[in-house]
Design a protein around this motif. Structure first.
Motif, PDB file in Angstrom:
ATOM      1  N   GLU A 291       0.806  -1.227   0.000  1.00 10.09           N
ATOM      2  CA  GLU A 291       0.000   0.000   0.000  1.00 10.09           C
ATOM      3  C   GLU A 291       0.838   1.276   0.000  1.00 10.09           C
ATOM      4  O   GLU A 291       0.343   2.337  -0.383  1.00 10.09           O
ATOM      5  CB  GLU A 291      -0.929   0.009   1.226  1.00 10.09           C
ATOM      6  N   GLN A 293       1.252   3.213   2.234  1.00  4.65           N
ATOM      7  CA  GLN A 293       0.744   4.065   3.306  1.00  4.65           C
ATOM      8  C   GLN A 293       0.031   3.204   4.339  1.00  4.65           C
ATOM      9  O   GLN A 293      -0.735   2.298   3.973  1.00  4.65           O
ATOM     10  CB  GLN A 293      -0.239   5.113   2.803  1.00  4.65           C
ATOM     11  N   TYR A 397      -3.475  13.832  -2.671  1.00  3.34           N
ATOM     12  CA  TYR A 397      -4.360  12.698  -2.390  1.00  3.34           C
ATOM     13  C   TYR A 397      -4.381  11.727  -3.572  1.00  3.34           C
ATOM     14  O   TYR A 397      -4.401  10.512  -3.400  1.00  3.34           O
ATOM     15  CB  TYR A 397      -5.771  13.230  -2.130  1.00  3.34           C
ATOM     16  N   LEU A 400      -1.266   9.462  -3.707  1.00  3.18           N
ATOM     17  CA  LEU A 400      -1.199   8.389  -2.719  1.00  3.18           C
ATOM     18  C   LEU A 400      -1.778   7.092  -3.275  1.00  3.18           C
ATOM     19  O   LEU A 400      -1.336   6.003  -2.924  1.00  3.18           O
ATOM     20  CB  LEU A 400      -1.963   8.789  -1.449  1.00  3.18           C
ATOM     21  N   GLU A 401      -2.769   7.220  -4.147  1.00  3.93           N
ATOM     22  CA  GLU A 401      -3.388   6.038  -4.732  1.00  3.93           C
ATOM     23  C   GLU A 401      -2.747   5.654  -6.060  1.00  3.93           C
ATOM     24  O   GLU A 401      -2.640   4.468  -6.382  1.00  3.93           O
ATOM     25  CB  GLU A 401      -4.882   6.270  -4.926  1.00  3.93           C
ATOM     26  N   TYR A 402      -2.306   6.656  -6.827  1.00  2.00           N
ATOM     27  CA  TYR A 402      -1.734   6.392  -8.154  1.00  2.00           C
ATOM     28  C   TYR A 402      -0.269   6.833  -8.144  1.00  2.00           C
ATOM     29  O   TYR A 402       0.075   7.922  -8.592  1.00  2.00           O
ATOM     30  CB  TYR A 402      -2.526   7.124  -9.239  1.00  2.00           C
ATOM     31  N   ARG A 403       0.593   5.962  -7.641  1.00  2.00           N
ATOM     32  CA  ARG A 403       2.005   6.302  -7.513  1.00  2.00           C
ATOM     33  C   ARG A 403       2.710   6.374  -8.865  1.00  2.00           C
ATOM     34  O   ARG A 403       3.818   6.884  -8.944  1.00  2.00           O
ATOM     35  CB  ARG A 403       2.700   5.262  -6.625  1.00  2.00           C
ATOM     36  N   ALA A 441     -12.091   8.527   1.194  1.00  2.00           N
ATOM     37  CA  ALA A 441     -10.892   8.756   0.379  1.00  2.00           C
ATOM     38  C   ALA A 441      -9.632   8.328   1.128  1.00  2.00           C
ATOM     39  O   ALA A 441      -8.731   7.713   0.562  1.00  2.00           O
ATOM     40  CB  ALA A 441     -10.801  10.224  -0.009  1.00  2.00           C
ATOM     41  N   ARG A 444      -9.398   4.466   1.544  1.00  2.00           N
ATOM     42  CA  ARG A 444      -9.007   3.785   0.317  1.00  2.00           C
ATOM     43  C   ARG A 444      -7.495   3.857   0.081  1.00  2.00           C
ATOM     44  O   ARG A 444      -6.924   2.994  -0.581  1.00  2.00           O
ATOM     45  CB  ARG A 444      -9.756   4.409  -0.858  1.00  2.00           C
ATOM     46  N   ARG A 445      -6.853   4.870   0.628  1.00  2.00           N
ATOM     47  CA  ARG A 445      -5.443   5.099   0.341  1.00  2.00           C
ATOM     48  C   ARG A 445      -4.498   4.581   1.423  1.00  2.00           C
ATOM     49  O   ARG A 445      -3.295   4.528   1.197  1.00  2.00           O
ATOM     50  CB  ARG A 445      -5.213   6.601   0.134  1.00  2.00           C
TER      51      ARG A 445
END
Length: 556
Positions: A291, A293, A397, A400-403, A441, A444-445
Motif C-alpha cells: 500500500e 501508506q 491525495y 497516494l493512490e496512483y504512484r 478517500a 481507500r489510500r
C-alpha cells in the motif's frame, strides 16, 4: 573545485579581493579579474562549486545559459516527445516511424536556427504567438522549442508513446525547419527507431511517472537507466556491461532496475519492541510494501508513535531516512508541502514572499535523488486525523493512490510524483476521533492496523515489559481491571503510561494514576455525574483484583 579555490585564495592573498568596507563579513574586488569560464567566476564569488551558466542571472531571474547561442554540449540525454495526438493525427505511426524522424509543431514560428539561445527564442515566440497563446502557454512553448532546437543533440535517446506502446530511438542528426501540412511537424530531427514497442503498463513505476507528465517535450535523463534497459533482461545487461566496461549505460540500467526492498523483520527486532511474534511485524512490512501508506490507530497510550518511528528506522536503515510531522487543526497544504512564506533578505532586511518547501516535499526530493532511489524513506505523521486531510494533502491525495502518475503542483507549477521509495506511516488516536469518521478517500489510500489493549501486540505488552524490567505484575493486573470497566473501546487506556521509570519510584504508581490516567477518564465521563475516582481509582481496582479478607475494612 581545487583550481577555483586556489585562484580565489591567490586573489585574496594578492589583495585583488579584500574585505568590504560597505558590507560586513563580505569581500569585494579591488580590480577587474578575468576568469576562464562562467563557472570559475561563480565559484570565486560563491566560495563553492557552482554551475556558472545557472548561477549568473539577470535581475529578472533568467540564467546565463538562456543567452548562449549554439548547441548544448555535455553528456547524452534522454527525451520524451509526444506525437500520438497532434491535431487529431497519430504522427508516430503515420510519419515518425516510417520516415525515421521526430517532430514538433511550430506552425507560426519564424525561421529559427538550431542552437538558438532561449532569450532570442523567447522574443520570437512572444511576437509570433502573441495573438494565439496565453502568457503561460508561450512560456511552456519556449521551453519545449528550446529543448528541441538547442538542447537535443545527435546521440541522445528519444521516446514516444503510441497505441499503448513506448517506442525508443536515437537522434542521429540536427534539427531542421520544413513546411508541413498544417504546421503539425515542421520542426524535425532524424531518428533511428527501434522497431519493437514496449507495453506501457509493463514499464517500471518510476518511468511511468515521468511519462505521465503532460508536456510535448520532457527531459527523461533522470530515468535514462530504465529506458536503456527496456526490452533487455538483467543477464543481457550484465553481459553487456562486462564486455564494454567503458560504456556505463548498461551498468546504470542494471542498477536502475534493481528492486527496492524492505528488510525482513528479525527476532531481535520483535524482542526489542516487545512484540508477541515476528509474524505480526512481517504483516506490517507486507502492508507497507503493498500500500505504501499505513495508519496505526487505537486508544491513547498504546505506543503508536513509538512503534511507527522504530519500524520506520528499521525498514529505512536509520533515523536519517525518517521525518516526523505532527498534524493539528490549523495545519495546511502550505505547511505540509509547499506554499508562499515571508522570507527576509539577509542583506537588505526586506521581507518577500517566496515558495518554500514543506516536510513532504523535502523528503520526497531527498528520496528521489540519484543514489537514494533504492533506499526506503519514511514520513511519520503523528495524530494524522487531527487535521483536515483533504485540505492538507490537496492534489497529493491522488498520488497516494496512483504512484505511477504525476500532477501539476498548485503553487510552483512543477510536475511532481511521489517517489516509489517514499512510505507514509500515520498514527490515529481514536479517543480524539473515531476511525468511523475518517472519510472514504483516506480509507481507500491507507491500510489500517489496530493497536488496542483488546489484541496483540498491545494486550500483553505491559506484562512483557514488566518481566524484562523485573517488576511485579500488579500494574498489568490493575490496567486489565481498569479497562474491563470502560465500556467504550476507543477510550481504553494503553500500557505506555505504566512503562516509565518514574512509575516505579516511591509513590510513582499512585501519582501517575492520579495525574495521567484519571484525568482522561474524567474527560470521557464529563457531564455524566459519575464519581471517576470511586469507579477507576487504585483502591477500587486493587480490591477487584485482590478481594479483602472477611474481617478487613472495605476501602471507600
Amino acid at each position: 573545485m581545487p583550481s577555483s579555490y586556489k585562484f580565489r585564495e591567490d586573489l585574496i592573498a594578492n589583495g585583488r579581493i579584500a574585505p568590504s568596507r560597505k558590507w560586513d563579513k563580505y569581500f569585494e574586488t579591488t580590480e577587474n579579474t578575468v576568469c576562464g569560464s562562467p563557472s570559475a567566476a561563480a565559484e570565486i564569488v560563491l566560495g563553492r562549486s557552482a554551475n556558472g551558466f545557472v548561477e549568473w542571472q539577470t535581475a529578472e531571474g533568467h540564467p546565463l545559459r538562456d543567452f548562449i547561442d549554439g548547441p548544448q554540449s555535455g553528456p547524452t540525454r534522454t527525451w520524451l516527445v509526444r506525437g500520438s495526438n497532434v491535431a487529431g493525427f497519430d504522427l508516430v505511426q503515420r510519419l515518425w516511424r516510417p520516415d525515421g524522424l521526430v517532430s514538433l509543431a511550430a506552425g507560426h514560428l519564424r525561421e529559427a536556427e538550431p542552437g538558438i539561445s532561449k532569450a532570442e527564442l523567447r522574443t520570437f515566440v512572444d511576437e509570433d504567438y502573441e495573438s494565439t497563446l496565453t502568457y503561460n502557454q508561450r512560456l511552456q512553448l519556449v521551453e519545449e522549442l528550446h529543448a528541441f532546437l538547442s538542447k537535443m543533440k545527435p546521440g541522445d535517446t528519444v521516446c514516444t508513446i503510441s497505441q499503448g506502446l513506448v517506442y525508443v530511438g536515437e537522434i542521429i542528426g540536427d534539427a531542421e525547419q520544413v513546411a508541413s501540412d498544417g504546421g503539425r511537424s515542421n520542426l524535425r530531427r532524424p531518428v533511428e527507431w527501434i522497431a519493437e514497442g514496449h507495453p506501457y503498463e509493463d514499464l517500471p513505476e518510476e518511468l511511468q511517472q515521468k511519462l505521465s507528465i503532460q508536456h510535448d517535450v520532457v527531459d527523461l535523463t533522470a530515468v535514462a537507466g530504465l529506458v536503456a534497459g527496456l526490452g533487455r533482461t538483467d543477464e543481457e545487461l550484465e553481459e553487456e556491461a562486462r564486455e564494454s566496461p567503458e560504456d556505463v549505460s548498461a551498468e546504470i540500467a542494471v542498477l536502475a532496475r534493481r528492486e527496492l526492498e524492505l528488510p525482513e523483520p528479525t527476532v531481535e527486532l520483535a524482542e526489542d519492541l516487545l512484540v508477541h511474534n515476528v509474524d505480526w511485524l512481517r504483516e506490517v512490512r507486507d502492508l507497507l510494501w503493498d500500500e505504501r501508506q499505513l495508519v496505526f490507530y487505537g486508544p491513547p497510550g498504546t505506543g503508536k508513535t513509538y512503534l511507527a518511528l522504530k519500524l520506520a528506522e528499521f525498514f529505512g536503515g536509520g533515523p536519517q531516512q525518517v521525518k516526523l510531522v505532527q498534524f493539528h487543526p490549523s495545519y495546511s497544504y502550505e505547511d505540509f508541502f509547499e506554499g508562499f512564506r515571508p522570507i527576509e533578505d539577509p542583506q537588505t532586511r526586506e521581507v518577500a514572499f517566496r515558495i518554500t518547501d514543506g516536510p513532504l516535499r523535502e523528503l520526497a526530493d531527498l528520496a528521489a535523488r540519484e543514489g537514494n532511489r533504492r533506499i526506503p524513506h519514511f514520513l511519520v505523521i503523528d495524530e494524522i486525523n487531527r487535521a483536515n486531510l483533504a485540505k492538507v494533502f490537496g492534489e497529493l491525495y491522488f498520488l497516494l493512490e496512483y504512484r505511477n502518475k504525476s500532477v501539476r503542483l498548485t503553487y510552483s507549477g512543477n510536475d511532481f510524483a511521489l517517489p516509489s521509495n517514499l512510505f507514509v506511516i500515520g498514527t490515529m488516536n481514536t479517543a480524539d476521533r473515531s476511525i468511523a469518521l475518517v472519510d472514504a478517500a483516506m480509507r481507500r489510500r491507507f491500510a489500517f492496523v489496530e493497536l488496542s489493549t483488546r489484541a496483540e501486540p498491545t494486550r500483553g505488552l505491559l506484562r512483557r515489559w514488566l518481566a524484562r524490567e523485573d517488576h511485579d505484575t500488579e500494574p498489568a493486573d490493575l490496567l486489565d481491571a481498569l479497562n474491563s470497566r470502560i465500556d467504550d473501546p476507543d477510550f481504553l487506556i494503553g500500557p505506555s503510561y505504566l512503562m516509565k521509570k518514574g512509575v516505579y519510584r516511591d509513590g510513582g504508581l499512585e501519582r501517575t494514576w492520579r495525574t495521567k490516567i484519571l484525568p482522561l477518564l474524567e474527560e470521557h465521563h464529563y457531564g455524566e455525574g459519575l464519581n471517576v475516582g470511586q469507579r477507576y481509582g487504585l483502591p477500587a481496582l486493587r480490591t477487584a483484583i485482590k478481594p479483602p479478607a472477611d474481617d478487613a475494612p472495605v476501602p471507600e
